[in-house]
Structures are given as structure tokens and as C-alpha cells.
Design a protein around this motif. Structure first.
Motif, mmCIF file in Angstrom:
data_model
loop_
_atom_site.group_PDB
_atom_site.id
_atom_site.type_symbol
_atom_site.label_atom_id
_atom_site.label_comp_id
_atom_site.label_asym_id
_atom_site.label_seq_id
_atom_site.Cartn_x
_atom_site.Cartn_y
_atom_site.Cartn_z
ATOM 1 N N ASP A 1 0.821 -1.218 0.000
ATOM 2 C CA ASP A 1 0.000 0.000 0.000
ATOM 3 C C ASP A 1 0.856 1.270 0.000
ATOM 4 N N GLY A 2 1.907 1.264 -0.812
ATOM 5 C CA GLY A 2 2.719 2.460 -0.966
ATOM 6 C C GLY A 2 3.700 2.708 0.160
ATOM 7 N N LYS A 3 3.896 1.717 1.040
ATOM 8 C CA LYS A 3 4.826 1.861 2.153
ATOM 9 C C LYS A 3 5.896 0.781 2.071
ATOM 10 N N LEU A 4 7.148 1.187 2.290
ATOM 11 C CA LEU A 4 8.269 0.254 2.316
ATOM 12 C C LEU A 4 8.591 -0.037 3.784
ATOM 13 N N TYR A 5 8.422 -1.313 4.182
ATOM 14 C CA TYR A 5 8.582 -1.699 5.582
ATOM 15 C C TYR A 5 9.970 -2.263 5.847
ATOM 16 N N GLY A 6 10.458 -2.060 7.072
ATOM 17 C CA GLY A 6 11.701 -2.695 7.488
ATOM 18 C C GLY A 6 12.489 -1.835 8.447
ATOM 19 N N ARG A 7 13.312 -2.509 9.272
ATOM 20 C CA ARG A 7 14.166 -1.759 10.183
ATOM 21 C C ARG A 7 15.130 -0.892 9.385
ATOM 22 N N GLY A 8 15.130 0.393 9.720
ATOM 23 C CA GLY A 8 15.980 1.347 9.021
ATOM 24 C C GLY A 8 15.367 1.945 7.776
ATOM 25 N N SER A 9 14.147 1.542 7.436
ATOM 26 C CA SER A 9 13.530 2.091 6.222
ATOM 27 C C SER A 9 13.409 3.606 6.312
ATOM 28 N N ALA A 10 12.971 4.096 7.480
ATOM 29 C CA ALA A 10 12.898 5.540 7.692
ATOM 30 C C ALA A 10 14.193 6.071 8.286
ATOM 31 N N ASP A 11 14.725 5.360 9.279
ATOM 32 C CA ASP A 11 15.910 5.820 10.007
ATOM 33 C C ASP A 11 17.123 4.968 9.670
ATOM 34 N N MET A 12 17.910 5.283 8.641
ATOM 35 C CA MET A 12 17.564 6.338 7.694
ATOM 36 C C MET A 12 17.995 5.966 6.294
ATOM 37 N N LYS A 13 17.644 4.728 5.911
ATOM 38 C CA LYS A 13 18.079 4.260 4.598
ATOM 39 C C LYS A 13 17.328 4.943 3.463
ATOM 40 N N ALA A 14 16.110 5.399 3.732
ATOM 41 C CA ALA A 14 15.413 6.204 2.727
ATOM 42 C C ALA A 14 16.150 7.517 2.499
ATOM 43 N N GLY A 15 16.639 8.119 3.575
ATOM 44 C CA GLY A 15 17.404 9.359 3.440
ATOM 45 C C GLY A 15 18.692 9.156 2.671
ATOM 46 N N VAL A 16 19.375 8.027 2.934
ATOM 47 C CA VAL A 16 20.601 7.723 2.198
ATOM 48 C C VAL A 16 20.303 7.557 0.712
ATOM 49 N N GLY A 17 19.255 6.814 0.396
ATOM 50 C CA GLY A 17 18.883 6.632 -1.001
ATOM 51 C C GLY A 17 18.511 7.944 -1.672
ATOM 52 N N ALA A 18 17.709 8.756 -0.981
ATOM 53 C CA ALA A 18 17.267 10.020 -1.570
ATOM 54 C C ALA A 18 18.443 10.945 -1.858
ATOM 55 N N MET A 19 19.406 11.000 -0.938
ATOM 56 C CA MET A 19 20.530 11.924 -1.163
ATOM 57 C C MET A 19 21.434 11.427 -2.282
ATOM 58 N N LEU A 20 21.626 10.094 -2.389
ATOM 59 C CA LEU A 20 22.460 9.563 -3.464
ATOM 60 C C LEU A 20 21.858 9.864 -4.830
ATOM 61 N N PHE A 21 20.565 9.606 -4.979
ATOM 62 C CA PHE A 21 19.949 9.752 -6.295
ATOM 63 C C PHE A 21 19.698 11.216 -6.643
ATOM 64 N N ALA A 22 19.536 12.075 -5.635
ATOM 65 C CA ALA A 22 19.451 13.507 -5.915
ATOM 66 C C ALA A 22 20.796 14.016 -6.423
ATOM 67 N N ALA A 23 21.890 13.615 -5.757
ATOM 68 C CA ALA A 23 23.220 14.040 -6.193
ATOM 69 C C ALA A 23 23.546 13.490 -7.573
ATOM 70 N N LYS A 24 23.126 12.252 -7.842
ATOM 71 C CA LYS A 24 23.358 11.664 -9.172
ATOM 72 C C LYS A 24 22.676 12.494 -10.258
ATOM 73 N N ALA A 25 21.403 12.850 -10.014
ATOM 74 C CA ALA A 25 20.666 13.621 -11.014
ATOM 75 C C ALA A 25 21.334 14.969 -11.272
ATOM 76 N N LEU A 26 21.803 15.607 -10.205
ATOM 77 C CA LEU A 26 22.451 16.904 -10.375
ATOM 78 C C LEU A 26 23.779 16.758 -11.108
#
Length: 388
Positions: free
Chosen positions: A102-127
Motif C-alpha cells: 500500500d505504498g509503504k516500504l517496511y523494514g528496520r531502518g527504512s525511515a531511520d535512515m536508509k530512505a534518506g541515504v537513497g534520496a541523497m544519493l539519487f538527488a546528487a546523481k541527477a544533479l
């Protein structure tokens, strides 16, 4: 216009969540596999990451991306370690399954903070795939959940020396956090003399002295709250006993020869740490010794700082409204960046503000991808030296 590969971002985050990067040597678990995935992904982007051990088996991964013309330097910072999943039977999902439901990724560290790591990597890649000014440093560090060895090593090696400002990509529920609480971790030891429980007159029980100190902590907390009130962004000051140990081995009919407790102190900017520690020491009864294990200051970044204003503009562009200002109730790696390298920080990232360390931790996919877009637009604004 740079674009983020959202499908690849989600796949990477799933893969990262599937790695149980808890620091638990007894279970053979460390951050190393997560760091290896981050480094491998960076290399696939054409970057040249540096992998450095902050401690044996605890690697940091750092990449520096140079732009095509002069500008500021922006740091994206996150950590690869996660806290324990606890009892897996309490979870309704596999703690390291990275299931999407239902649009949610579950798991230990999903929010704290592997989503943040993924978001920053792919944002930097795009730039990095387009012309940009200045420089970006992307750092995925070890041991944020412990003594912050990763960021301390990062600073010690000089990586923060030329950084103008940093985004700490922790989960904050889309709040733009410009302040975070200070943290003082304390151990208090009480000395006694062992004796039979039936003959206490022949011993000296350390437990009452320790309880006297802990009772004083409750009184001191009430005094601090009365003195300083509730901070607009950070709430109240707290002095919280977290560990109590007496007797080794523990036996009901033996007065222990020693006892100790741990206390977790969380402060708002008005509290002077040196003065507070002095007050705590003055509360110690005879034969009680107080040791400061770690002392992390509060941080505050002015709301008119260029990075704050860049993030406001990016958030408003993506969400159609300005972000809510907030404060971080805990301490992040940003504390060390601020204290040891004088780097201004903001904390902003995907995931609910209060979901960290809980059973059935999750991050919403829309939050993940939108945060990456906010990072990208923030970087474009901030790196241009003409933006002030």
C-alpha cells in the motif's frame, strides 16, 4: 532539467533495507555490507568514492562531486547503521524484508535512515549529470546510533573543512528542522561493601546512595523545566535514568559491593552544559562518582541562512506550501559537524518524525521520492553563489 530515476531509487532503498546493518558483533552484524552497497552504487554512477574505517569493520563512504564553475560546497549526510530489530515476532512484516505494501516500504531502518541515504544519493546523481556550480560531498557514515564514530572520523580527516552547509537526511516528516537538542550521557557509580543480606550492619549498601542521586535528577529536571520553559521547536529539558545495575552476580541475599546507573540528559539551547554538569556533580552523595561519557551541544541554524531559504523554496515548489519549521528531539551526526567543524546544518528527510526505532518501521514511497526531488532543487539553489 535534471530528473531522478524514481524506480531505481526505490529498488536501491529496498536493497539497502534488506541488509541488517545492526552493529552487533556477537551476531556477526556490522555496517560493512551496507557501506559496500553504497560504494558500489556510487561507482555505478561514475563516482570515485573513498571508503575509510572509522573503527575496525565500521566503514565510512564519501564521494566528492566537483561542479563546472565556482560555487558553494554542500554536504549530504546520512548513516548506514540501524538499531536492533528486537523480537521479530513483534513485527507484522519481516524486519529486513523491505516489503512494499500500500505504498509503504517496511523494514528496520527504512525511515531511520536508509530512505534518506537513497534520496541523497539519487538527488546528487541527477544533479551531477548536468552542469552545476560548486561542489557536493555525499557521505554515508557509520555508528550514528552509537558514539558517532563515523562523523567524528569524517571531521578528523578534514572532509568537512570546506563544507559551507549540510543537509542531515534524517526522517523528520517533511519538517525543516533548524534546531536540535543537546545530549549529555552520564554514568554514575556508587561504591559499597559486600555483606550478607541478613547482616547489613557489616556492609555498606551502594543502592540507597544511587537512588538518592536519581531522585535528585527528577527534582533537577523539574527545576530546569521551570527555569527555561518549553522551547518553541524542541520542547522540554529532560534528565532520564535509563540503566540501573547492582550486584555481580545478582543475588537477593547479598548486599552488592557496587552499583551504577546511566542517565540520558536532553537539553534546549538555553541550558549551559558545563553548569548543568556541575549541578549534577554537586548532587552526588559520598562514594558516588559521576562520569560524562559524551557531551553533544544543541544546534541552531538561523531561519534566514541561505541553505534554509533554499530548502524552503524547494519544498514549496514540490508541495505547493512552505515547510513547517521543527526541531530534532534527539541528536544526529549534525551535532558533531556543528561542534567540531562549525558547519551549519539543517535536518530534513523522508520518514515519519516519530517512527524511528519502532516495530513495523516504514517509509512512504511518495515521501522517499519527493524528498529526493527536494534535495535536488535545494542543491541547485544553494550551490549557486549568487543565491544569498
Amino acid at each position: 532539467m535534471p530528473e531522478i530515476d524514481q524506480a531505481a531509487l526505490i529498488r536501491f532503498t529496498q536493497e539497502l533495507v534488506r541488509i541488517p546493518s545492526v552493529h552487533d558483533p556477537e551476531r556477526g552484524l556490522t555496517e560493512t555490507p551496507a557501506a559496500e552497497l553504497v560504494a558500489e552504487t556510487m561507482r555505478s554512477f561514475g563516482w570515485q568514492p573513498v571508503v575509510e574505517e572509522a573503527a575496525p569493520g565500521r566503514p565510512n563512504v564519501v564521494a566528492v562531486l566537483g561542479g563546472q564553475r565556482p560555487g558553494r560546497t554542500l554536504l549530504f549526510e546520512g548513516h548506514t547503521d540501524v538499531v536492533t530489530e528486537g523480537d521479530p515476532q513483534r513485527w507484522t512484516r519481516d524486519p529486513f524484508g523491505a516489503q512494499i505494501i500500500d505504498g509503504k516500504l517496511y523494514g528496520r531502518g527504512s525511515a531511520d535512515m536508509k530512505a534518506g541515504v537513497g534520496a541523497m544519493l539519487f538527488a546528487a546523481k541527477a544533479l551531477s549529470e548536468h552542469d552545476f556550480p560548486g561542489r557536493i560531498t555525499v557521505a554515508a557514515l557509520a555508528d550514528e546510533e552509537g558514539m558517532m564514530l563515523g562523523v567524528k572520523d569524517f571531521v578528523r580527516r578534514g572532509h568537512a573543512a570546506q563544507v559551507d552547509a549540510a543537509i542531515v537526511c534524517e526522517p523528520e516528516g517533511q519538517e525543516l528542522c533548524i534546531a536540535q537538542k543537546g545530549a549529555i550521557r552520564i554514568r554514575v557509580d556508587a561504591r559499597g561493601r559486600m555483606a550478607h543480606g541478613a547482616m547489613p550492619q557489616h556492609g555498606r549498601n551502594p543502592i540507597p546512595a544511587l537512588l538518592t542521586f536519581l531522585s535528585g535528577c527528577a527534582d533537577l529536571q523539574a527545576e530546569l523545566q521551570k527555569e527555561h520553559g518549553e522551547h518553541q521547536l524542541l520542547g522540554w529539558n529532560y534528565i532520564t535514568p535509563t540503566v540501573f545495575r547492582a550486584g555481580d552476580p545478582e543475588q537477593i541475599n547479598v548486599i552488592p559491593g557496587a552499583a551504577w546507573a546511566a542517565v540520558d540528559v536532553r537539553t534546549t539551547p538555553e541550558v549551559d552544559h558545563d553548569q548543568l554538569i556541575a549541578r549534577l556533580r554537586a548532587m552526588c552523595p559520598t562514594d558516588v562518582t559521576l562520569t560524562v561519557i559524551d557531551d553533544r551541544p544543541t544546534t541552531e541554524t538561523p531561519p534566514d541562512h541561505p541553505l534554509v531559504r533554499a530548502l524552503i523554496g524547494a519544498h514549496e515548489r514540490l508541495h505547493g506550501r512552505p515547510p513547517v519549521f521543527g526541531g530534532v528531539p534527539g541528536a544526529t551526526d549534525g551535532t558533531i559537524l556543528w561542534r567540531d567543524a562549525q558547519v551549519p546544518i539543517v535536518t530534513y528527510g523522508p520518514g515519519g518524525k516519530w517512527i524511528a526505532h519502532q516495530v513495523d518501521e516504514y517509509v512512504e514511497l511518495e515521501d522517499l521520492t519527493t524528498s529526493a526531488e527536494v534535495y535536488l532543487q535545494t542543491a541547485r539553489l544553494f550551490l549557486d553563489s549568487s543565491f544569498s
